[in-house]
Design an enzyme around this catalytic site. Sequence first.
Site, PDB file in Angstrom:
ATOM      1  N   ASP A 119       0.861  -1.176   0.000  1.00  0.00           N
ATOM      2  CA  ASP A 119       0.000   0.000   0.000  1.00  0.00           C
ATOM      3  C   ASP A 119       0.900   1.230   0.000  1.00  0.00           C
ATOM      4  OD1 ASP A 119      -3.101   0.700   0.689  1.00  0.00           O
ATOM      5  OD2 ASP A 119      -1.689   2.255   1.279  1.00  0.00           O
ATOM      6  N   ARG A 379      -5.976  11.792  -1.219  1.00  0.00           N
ATOM      7  CA  ARG A 379      -6.056  11.796  -2.697  1.00  0.00           C
ATOM      8  C   ARG A 379      -7.394  12.328  -3.153  1.00  0.00           C
ATOM      9  NH1 ARG A 379      -2.900   6.082  -3.320  1.00  0.00           N
ATOM     10  NH2 ARG A 379      -0.872   7.096  -3.173  1.00  0.00           N
TER      11      ARG A 379
END
Length: 643
Positions: A119, A379
């Site tokens: 990740d 994000r």
Amino acid sequence: MGYTLTEKIIREHIVDGEPVKGTEIGLKIDQTLTQDATGTMAYLQFEAMGVDQVRTERSVAYIDHNTLQSGFENADDHRFIGSIAKKHGIWFSRPGNGICHQVHLERYGKPGKTLIGSDSHTPTGGGIGMFACGAGGLDVAVAMGGGAYYITMPQVVKINLTGKLNDWVSAKDVILKVLQILSVKGGIGKVMEYTGEGVKTLSVPERATITNMGAELGATTSIFPSDEITREFLKAQGREEDWVELKADDDAVYDAEVNIDLSELVPLAACPHSPDNVKTVEEIGNIKIDQVCIGSCTNSSLQDLLKVAHILKGKTVHPDVSLAIAPGSKQVYNMMAQCGALSDLIDAGARILECACGPCIGMGQSPNSNGISLRTFNRNFEGRSGTRDGQIYLVSPETAAASAIAGVFTDPRTLGAMPPYVMPERFYINDNMVVPPASPEDAKNVEVLRGPNIKPFPVNTPLAESIEAEVTLKVGDNITTDHIMPAGAKILPLRSNIPAISQHCFEVCDETFPKRALEAGKSIVVGGVNYGQGSSREHAALAPLYLGVKAIICKSFARIHRQNLINNGILPLEFVNGDDYEKIEQGDKLVIANIREVIKNGSDIIVKNETKGIDIPVKCELSERGKGMILAGGLLNYTKQNG
Ligand code: MIC
Ligand code: SF4
């Protein structure tokens, strides 16, 4: 000449190569983590390697991404990961225990250790002085098997913090400032090392917010020293024995320096659709908003949520706003309940979500059409929220909470004095949602439970002598892995099924791509700068591989994605002259003659655009190991060949 903290940890862990900047080095990895959306592939790859028990000091498998179970797929994957973890010596963090990065920081991370995770936000561990990198699942599988993790020996940027944050300004504003200065590609090939007097004013969760979102710079990782504040945090987590003091030498030499005076910072926001599109909240003005989401691995700590609770206390969320809050871990959630702060959130009208990634990865809470959503996440790529035309702004918890009440973008400094909040001296510890692995003897009897959604992953064939293929897609700059392989509640359940998920490959850019690519048989994709930025998801390489993509030609690559392409035997080619990007159009036929030979010898690569009748020079900088992988058709084939 002294060393930076980065160099010190690297020098302690280097097992291959020399610590010479720009060259490839192999690092011994002490800890690994996986999450469920990338975990199934990582564990299938680990199985293919035939190693019985992991060879790391600690490997943890988290379930935090695919938690919306609208069919059997995610639940089946959770069972698969739980059973395979038990069999191979891996700790299993059950769904409900929290987001991998938050839990790992609280319970397992150790200063001075190396950590890789499947990740991209694994650098969160840099908040307690770990050298922690995001990696593809295959790299994590190799590290679990005791293999080295390869990176380019990074440059080290000194981020010198002075002063102290003012009320209502927080760690999120620090990293947004860094993003404004350096941009989403400013960290490529670099480690961001935080130093200076200002460091002492930041708590571990605040530091972790900063290192977490360092991923958005494209950096290899970000790191803070391990000091008295780190010791206090670990002590409060009942793990003082894990503390060691770590810092750069006074005469350490850095490759670049950025100075940030914390006292000068103001509340900031990253505007749609890029984390580096940063403005001050004041500049944005009081625009009307539709949604606020608080949580994610960036801002879901107890400290963050206590601040939010104090702002919401006794108020009601604006009637036109939906407020969702996801605590980062069971520890955070529980402590919010124990101190009564959870009640303040509930009372104000917040929609409390389980401790998981949730809306950050489009797992629910997609905003309304054209909706303006303020999120404390990291994000805001187009479409990532699940609403194509959603307008996502990334903000601090303070700005998020203040705006949720007002119904308009609100600079929290307008709220008057900041309500006080007190951090507890001890965190509440109950690791009952982490299942230990079976003993090596019992492991033999553990059955791995596989659901019908889990399909074998594609393995490439060795590199052909020459490539002749059509350009099936041409895209622009800063293409994210969310463009290449979108996530969201509908697509994520297909993460264990590459043939099915590949039908969504590039659908944000062109829905016809999967069909056209399959029909073409083999093809090439052309891109601009920073191609593949964002996540570590290997699926952004595996799906194109399945669809027959042989090479990507672009102006430059993001680090993890480039490695994922190499790991899967897809050629990562870069234009020698960026302007040549204009000389290729979608549909053009390209020939890369004698590519096997050329890669072997490291000679110049020429791409012939047969349609236009022009030659275009490209480059492919590879280490010997990288060459081996590309020639063999990926890391698994290469490992088989080389024993
Ligand atoms: C993300 O934030 O984009 C993710 C979802 O956590 C990804 C991993 C994935 O796609 O599974 C990441 O950051 O690597
Ligand atoms: Fe989960 Fe979002 Fe963090 Fe990725 S960025 S790990 S989806 S919370």
